[in-house]
Design an enzyme around this catalytic site. Structure first.
Site, PDB file in Angstrom:
ATOM      1  N   ARG A 172       2.446  27.244 -33.491  1.00 32.87           N
ATOM      2  CA  ARG A 172       3.163  27.181 -32.437  1.00 32.87           C
ATOM      3  C   ARG A 172       4.150  25.729 -34.182  1.00 32.87           C
ATOM      4  NH1 ARG A 172       4.390  27.186 -27.574  1.00 32.87           N
ATOM      5  NH2 ARG A 172       5.179  24.643 -27.457  1.00 32.87           N
ATOM      6  N   ARG A 176       6.293  22.507 -43.630  1.00 36.54           N
ATOM      7  CA  ARG A 176       7.468  22.889 -43.940  1.00 36.54           C
ATOM      8  C   ARG A 176       7.302  22.272 -45.509  1.00 36.54           C
ATOM      9  NH1 ARG A 176      10.377  21.229 -39.579  1.00 36.54           N
ATOM     10  NH2 ARG A 176      11.790  23.551 -38.877  1.00 36.54           N
ATOM     11  N   ARG A 249      -4.799  23.096 -18.481  1.00 38.43           N
ATOM     12  CA  ARG A 249      -4.739  22.601 -18.675  1.00 38.43           C
ATOM     13  C   ARG A 249      -3.943  21.097 -18.035  1.00 38.43           C
ATOM     14  NH1 ARG A 249      -9.174  19.851 -20.419  1.00 38.43           N
ATOM     15  NH2 ARG A 249      -7.804  18.409 -21.568  1.00 38.43           N
ATOM     16  N   ARG A 280      -0.383  10.971 -26.888  1.00 37.16           N
ATOM     17  CA  ARG A 280       0.825  10.439 -27.272  1.00 37.16           C
ATOM     18  C   ARG A 280       1.722   9.888 -25.838  1.00 37.16           C
ATOM     19  NH1 ARG A 280       5.087  15.985 -26.365  1.00 37.16           N
ATOM     20  NH2 ARG A 280       4.386  16.084 -24.199  1.00 37.16           N
ATOM     21  N   GLU A 306       0.562   9.759 -22.262  1.00 36.03           N
ATOM     22  CA  GLU A 306       0.170  11.417 -21.630  1.00 36.03           C
ATOM     23  C   GLU A 306      -1.518  11.685 -21.466  1.00 36.03           C
ATOM     24  OE1 GLU A 306       2.567  14.175 -22.886  1.00 36.03           O
ATOM     25  OE2 GLU A 306       4.316  13.744 -22.038  1.00 36.03           O
ATOM     26  N   TYR A 354       1.900  30.881 -21.783  1.00 32.94           N
ATOM     27  CA  TYR A 354       2.366  29.518 -22.389  1.00 32.94           C
ATOM     28  C   TYR A 354       3.529  29.447 -22.893  1.00 32.94           C
ATOM     29  CZ  TYR A 354       1.016  25.244 -26.042  1.00 32.94           C
ATOM     30  OH  TYR A 354       1.071  24.345 -25.795  1.00 32.94           O
ATOM     31  N   ASP A 356       7.581  29.084 -23.331  1.00 32.19           N
ATOM     32  CA  ASP A 356       8.902  27.564 -23.519  1.00 32.19           C
ATOM     33  C   ASP A 356      10.090  28.253 -23.054  1.00 32.19           C
ATOM     34  OD1 ASP A 356       7.863  26.012 -25.267  1.00 32.19           O
ATOM     35  OD2 ASP A 356       8.098  27.234 -26.808  1.00 32.19           O
TER      36      ASP A 356
HETATM   37  P1  FAD Z   1       7.726  25.722 -12.881  1.00 31.68           P
HETATM   38  O1  FAD Z   1       8.479  24.972 -13.705  1.00 31.68           O
HETATM   39  O2  FAD Z   1       6.154  25.485 -13.243  1.00 31.68           O
HETATM   40  O3  FAD Z   1       7.857  25.873 -11.364  1.00 31.68           O
HETATM   41  C1  FAD Z   1       7.317  27.281 -10.415  1.00 31.68           C
HETATM   42  C2  FAD Z   1       7.365  26.225  -9.318  1.00 31.68           C
HETATM   43  O4  FAD Z   1       6.500  26.840  -8.308  1.00 31.68           O
HETATM   44  C3  FAD Z   1       7.338  24.901  -9.124  1.00 31.68           C
HETATM   45  O5  FAD Z   1       8.622  24.367  -9.125  1.00 31.68           O
HETATM   46  C4  FAD Z   1       6.184  24.717  -8.128  1.00 31.68           C
HETATM   47  O6  FAD Z   1       6.205  23.710  -6.972  1.00 31.68           O
HETATM   48  C5  FAD Z   1       6.626  26.093  -7.029  1.00 31.68           C
HETATM   49  N1  FAD Z   1       5.329  26.836  -6.582  1.00 31.68           N
HETATM   50  C6  FAD Z   1       3.722  26.996  -7.020  1.00 31.68           C
HETATM   51  N2  FAD Z   1       3.058  27.231  -5.579  1.00 31.68           N
HETATM   52  C7  FAD Z   1       4.019  27.280  -4.620  1.00 31.68           C
HETATM   53  C8  FAD Z   1       3.683  27.870  -3.725  1.00 31.68           C
HETATM   54  N3  FAD Z   1       2.885  27.979  -2.691  1.00 31.68           N
HETATM   55  N4  FAD Z   1       5.084  27.886  -2.668  1.00 31.68           N
HETATM   56  C9  FAD Z   1       6.744  27.513  -2.937  1.00 31.68           C
HETATM   57  N5  FAD Z   1       6.763  26.418  -4.480  1.00 31.68           N
HETATM   58  C10 FAD Z   1       5.522  27.068  -4.749  1.00 31.68           C
HETATM   59  N6  FAD Z   1       9.036  24.021 -22.816  1.00 31.68           N
HETATM   60  C11 FAD Z   1       9.819  24.009 -24.101  1.00 31.68           C
HETATM   61  O7  FAD Z   1      11.082  24.523 -24.203  1.00 31.68           O
HETATM   62  N7  FAD Z   1      10.786  22.742 -24.079  1.00 31.68           N
HETATM   63  C12 FAD Z   1       9.218  21.868 -24.307  1.00 31.68           C
HETATM   64  O8  FAD Z   1       9.614  20.877 -24.659  1.00 31.68           O
HETATM   65  C13 FAD Z   1       8.171  21.851 -23.230  1.00 31.68           C
HETATM   66  N8  FAD Z   1       7.605  20.827 -22.901  1.00 31.68           N
HETATM   67  C14 FAD Z   1       6.126  20.907 -21.934  1.00 31.68           C
HETATM   68  C15 FAD Z   1       5.571  20.106 -21.507  1.00 31.68           C
HETATM   69  C16 FAD Z   1       4.520  20.524 -20.584  1.00 31.68           C
HETATM   70  C17 FAD Z   1       4.196  19.184 -20.301  1.00 31.68           C
HETATM   71  C18 FAD Z   1       4.799  21.140 -20.055  1.00 31.68           C
HETATM   72  C19 FAD Z   1       3.548  21.856 -19.381  1.00 31.68           C
HETATM   73  C20 FAD Z   1       5.388  22.766 -20.135  1.00 31.68           C
HETATM   74  C21 FAD Z   1       6.601  22.921 -21.581  1.00 31.68           C
HETATM   75  N9  FAD Z   1       7.600  23.632 -21.043  1.00 31.68           N
HETATM   76  C22 FAD Z   1       8.315  23.496 -22.769  1.00 31.68           C
HETATM   77  C23 FAD Z   1       7.261  24.271 -20.795  1.00 31.68           C
HETATM   78  C24 FAD Z   1       8.150  24.319 -19.347  1.00 31.68           C
HETATM   79  O9  FAD Z   1       7.565  23.604 -18.409  1.00 31.68           O
HETATM   80  C25 FAD Z   1       7.889  26.206 -18.588  1.00 31.68           C
HETATM   81  O10 FAD Z   1       8.382  27.246 -19.645  1.00 31.68           O
HETATM   82  C26 FAD Z   1       9.160  25.905 -17.587  1.00 31.68           C
HETATM   83  O11 FAD Z   1       9.203  25.218 -17.133  1.00 31.68           O
HETATM   84  C27 FAD Z   1       8.410  27.167 -16.813  1.00 31.68           C
HETATM   85  O12 FAD Z   1       9.601  27.580 -15.513  1.00 31.68           O
HETATM   86  P2  FAD Z   1       8.583  27.998 -14.226  1.00 31.68           P
HETATM   87  O13 FAD Z   1       9.973  28.194 -13.142  1.00 31.68           O
HETATM   88  O14 FAD Z   1       7.527  29.421 -14.604  1.00 31.68           O
HETATM   89  O15 FAD Z   1       7.167  26.958 -14.138  1.00 31.68           O
HETATM   90  N1  UDP Z   2      -0.892  19.604 -33.227  1.00 29.10           N
HETATM   91  C1  UDP Z   2      -1.413  18.146 -33.111  1.00 29.10           C
HETATM   92  N2  UDP Z   2      -0.536  17.256 -33.532  1.00 29.10           N
HETATM   93  C2  UDP Z   2      -0.134  17.088 -33.086  1.00 29.10           C
HETATM   94  C3  UDP Z   2       0.428  17.612 -32.461  1.00 29.10           C
HETATM   95  C4  UDP Z   2       0.266  19.161 -32.053  1.00 29.10           C
HETATM   96  O1  UDP Z   2      -2.901  19.504 -33.528  1.00 29.10           O
HETATM   97  O2  UDP Z   2       0.278  15.562 -33.599  1.00 29.10           O
HETATM   98  C5  UDP Z   2      -1.644  20.615 -32.405  1.00 29.10           C
HETATM   99  C6  UDP Z   2      -2.022  20.639 -30.691  1.00 29.10           C
HETATM  100  O3  UDP Z   2      -3.593  21.184 -31.216  1.00 29.10           O
HETATM  101  C7  UDP Z   2      -0.669  21.617 -29.473  1.00 29.10           C
HETATM  102  C8  UDP Z   2      -0.846  22.508 -31.147  1.00 29.10           C
HETATM  103  O4  UDP Z   2      -0.969  21.538 -32.010  1.00 29.10           O
HETATM  104  O5  UDP Z   2      -1.512  21.833 -28.914  1.00 29.10           O
HETATM  105  C9  UDP Z   2       1.245  22.695 -30.132  1.00 29.10           C
HETATM  106  O6  UDP Z   2       2.069  21.673 -30.505  1.00 29.10           O
HETATM  107  P1  UDP Z   2       3.004  21.307 -29.451  1.00 29.10           P
HETATM  108  O7  UDP Z   2       3.331  19.791 -29.776  1.00 29.10           O
HETATM  109  O8  UDP Z   2       3.226  22.881 -29.303  1.00 29.10           O
HETATM  110  O9  UDP Z   2       2.405  21.899 -28.668  1.00 29.10           O
HETATM  111  P2  UDP Z   2       3.283  21.314 -26.502  1.00 29.10           P
HETATM  112  O10 UDP Z   2       4.048  21.282 -26.813  1.00 29.10           O
HETATM  113  O11 UDP Z   2       2.599  22.493 -26.236  1.00 29.10           O
HETATM  114  O12 UDP Z   2       2.652  20.582 -26.242  1.00 29.10           O
END
Ligand code: FAD
Ligand code: UDP
Length: 372
Positions: A172, A176, A249, A280, A306, A354, A356
């Site tokens: 991911r 560069r 996780r 981080r 986090e 996984y 985005d």
């Molecule tokens: P969710 O946002 O999880 O929505 C599912 C919803 O269903 C929740 O609100 C939950 O409460 C509800 N639900 C579950 N079970 C029930 C139930 N039984 N009854 C009623 N409601 C329920 N993507 C990016 O593009 N850029 C980023 O920088 C990025 N950073 C991230 C950082 C973290 C820590 C995480 C975990 C993810 C990140 N993502 C990022 C991914 C992004 O969060 C997801 O792609 C997106 O939020 C998924 O949307 P979703 O609707 O599938 O799920």
């Molecule tokens: N990663 C790493 N060092 C860093 C940042 C990322 O080793 O400083 C690795 C780590 O395994 C991570 C993966 O690169 O799970 C993908 O990073 P990304 O920032 O895309 O993670 P996410 O958006 O899922 O938090």
């Protein structure tokens, strides 16, 4: 005749996009979420004028013009470009891995020198076809960078040895051979002005939403309300874990409001050693305010440390662990899901992927194309 055409379980991005499109096609839609707010994991909350990303930092980035145009219907985006910094025991490195990183690590100046270093370290490690994250990382950036910037961080984030993790996770990250600190290879990137919650609020305008409503508290009752269910919660929960628990996780966020204007000078600083217990620190104001914006004069700032942990029932499931064992278990659930009448499983938890944000929106739009 049921009261609604669709019940959407989950007001995250997948559910909200589907609900918007269905409502625009004249369908009657009810959205429920067990949380007390909309937007799922992209939910942001206003603290002293700073939008705090409550479930982890979210940066919107995409190469998909359809998705970009779609989200721009609901929000204007700022020009934020993600350039995290890695802190290894006080040594600071640029991310993603680029010429600044290679120069700081080895003193090399040209792309040729950097490539030679990496190639020599790959050969020394005897890697031809990388079979796991460790081998993949060493062949992409060499052992030194693997040891200082990847190994500790990845093991903290995933709670597993790098040699036991799939290589796609590290792919991911761009590598560069140029002086470019932009973390994402994306045509479009930014943060919605006004916050993610506002964007999702705009998506759901005019649609009935019931919050703090868990589908499983009254499944039969909810099923009786609508012809079809769009379910975006965890797929194994839907089937009462009958094939076993999928692993996730989880992340614990420790938030602090500080009486200083600038804590770390950047939105994200990754602590890549294995001793620091958190992965981080996010300083939220830098997502929101460009370098010249007034917000920089705010005398306060909010930071989040986090801590990554193994998911257990009751925790928020954040990252699906797409290793062989879990993918196989998911296949079993997918077969059950396919046989479930009038229910569509979607989103990151419903499909155990996984995803985005842009991919989840694309997948919801794809479903709309087939379904509506
Ligand atoms: P969710 O946002 O999880 O929505 C599912 C919803 O269903 C929740 O609100 C939950 O409460 C509800 N639900 C579950 N079970 C029930 C139930 N039984 N009854 C009623 N409601 C329920 N993507 C990016 O593009 N850029 C980023 O920088 C990025 N950073 C991230 C950082 C973290 C820590 C995480 C975990 C993810 C990140 N993502 C990022 C991914 C992004 O969060 C997801 O792609 C997106 O939020 C998924 O949307 P979703 O609707 O599938 O799920
Ligand atoms: N990663 C790493 N060092 C860093 C940042 C990322 O080793 O400083 C690795 C780590 O395994 C991570 C993966 O690169 O799970 C993908 O990073 P990304 O920032 O895309 O993670 P996410 O958006 O899922 O938090």
């Amino acid at each position: 005749m049921k009261q609604f055409d669709y019940l959407v379980v989950g007001a995250g991005l997948f559910g909200s996009v589907f609900a918007r499109e269905a409502a625009d096609k004249g369908k009657k839609v009810l959205v429920i979420d067990k949380r007390p707010h909309i937007a799922g994991n992209v939910y942001s909350e206003n603290t002293e004028g700073i939008h705090v990303h409550k479930y982890g930092a979210h940066i919107f980035h995409t190469n998909n013009t359809v998705v970009w145009n779609y989200v721009n219907r609901f929000a204007d985006f700022n020009r934020f470009t993600n350039s995290p910094v890695a802190n290894y025991k006080g040594e600071l490195y640029s991310l993603p891995f680029n010429m600044y990183t290679f120069n700081k690590m080895w003193g090399v100046v040209t792309p040729q020198e950097a490539r030679q270093r990496i190639e020599a370290q790959r050969i020394e490690a005897g890697i031809v076809n990388p079979r796991n994250l460790e081998e993949q990382a060493i062949s992409l950036v060499g052992r030194d960078i693997y040891e200082k910037l990847i190994k500790g961080y990845t093991q903290k984030q995933w709670g597993r040895e790098c040699s036991e993790l799939p290589s796609f996770i590290i792919k991911r990250l761009p590598v560069r051979f140029s002086f470019d600190n932009n973390y994402f290879d994306a045509l479009y990137q930014g943060i919605p002005i006004g916050g993610y919650t506002k964007m999702v609020e705009n998506m759901l305008k005019g649609i009935e939403v019931r919050l703090s409503s868990d589908y499983f508290d009254n499944k039969a009752g909810y099923d009786g309300l609508a012809d079809k269910i769009i379910y975006t919660g965890p797929i194994d929960t839907y089937f009462q874990y009958k094939l076993g628990c999928l692993e996730y996780r989880s992340v614990r966020f420790e938030n602090e409001l500080l009486d200083i204007d600038n804590y770390q000078g950047n939105a994200a600083v990754n602590y890549t050693d294995s001793e620091t217990p958190f992965t981080r620190i996010i300083e939220h104001k830098w997502f929101q305010f460009g370098k010249d914006d007034e917000g920089n004069d705010l005398p306060k700032t909010v930071i989040s440390r986090e801590y990554s942990s193994e998911w257990k029932p009751g925790d928020e499931p954040y990252y699906p662990v797409n290793d062989e064992k879990n993918n196989k278990l998911y296949e079993g659930y997918r077969e059950l899901a396919a046989a479930e009448e009038n229910v569509v499983f979607g989103g990151r938890l419903g499909e155990y992927r996984y995803y985005d944000m842009d991919a989840v929106i694309a997948s919801a739009l794809d479903l709309c194309g087939r379904e509506l």
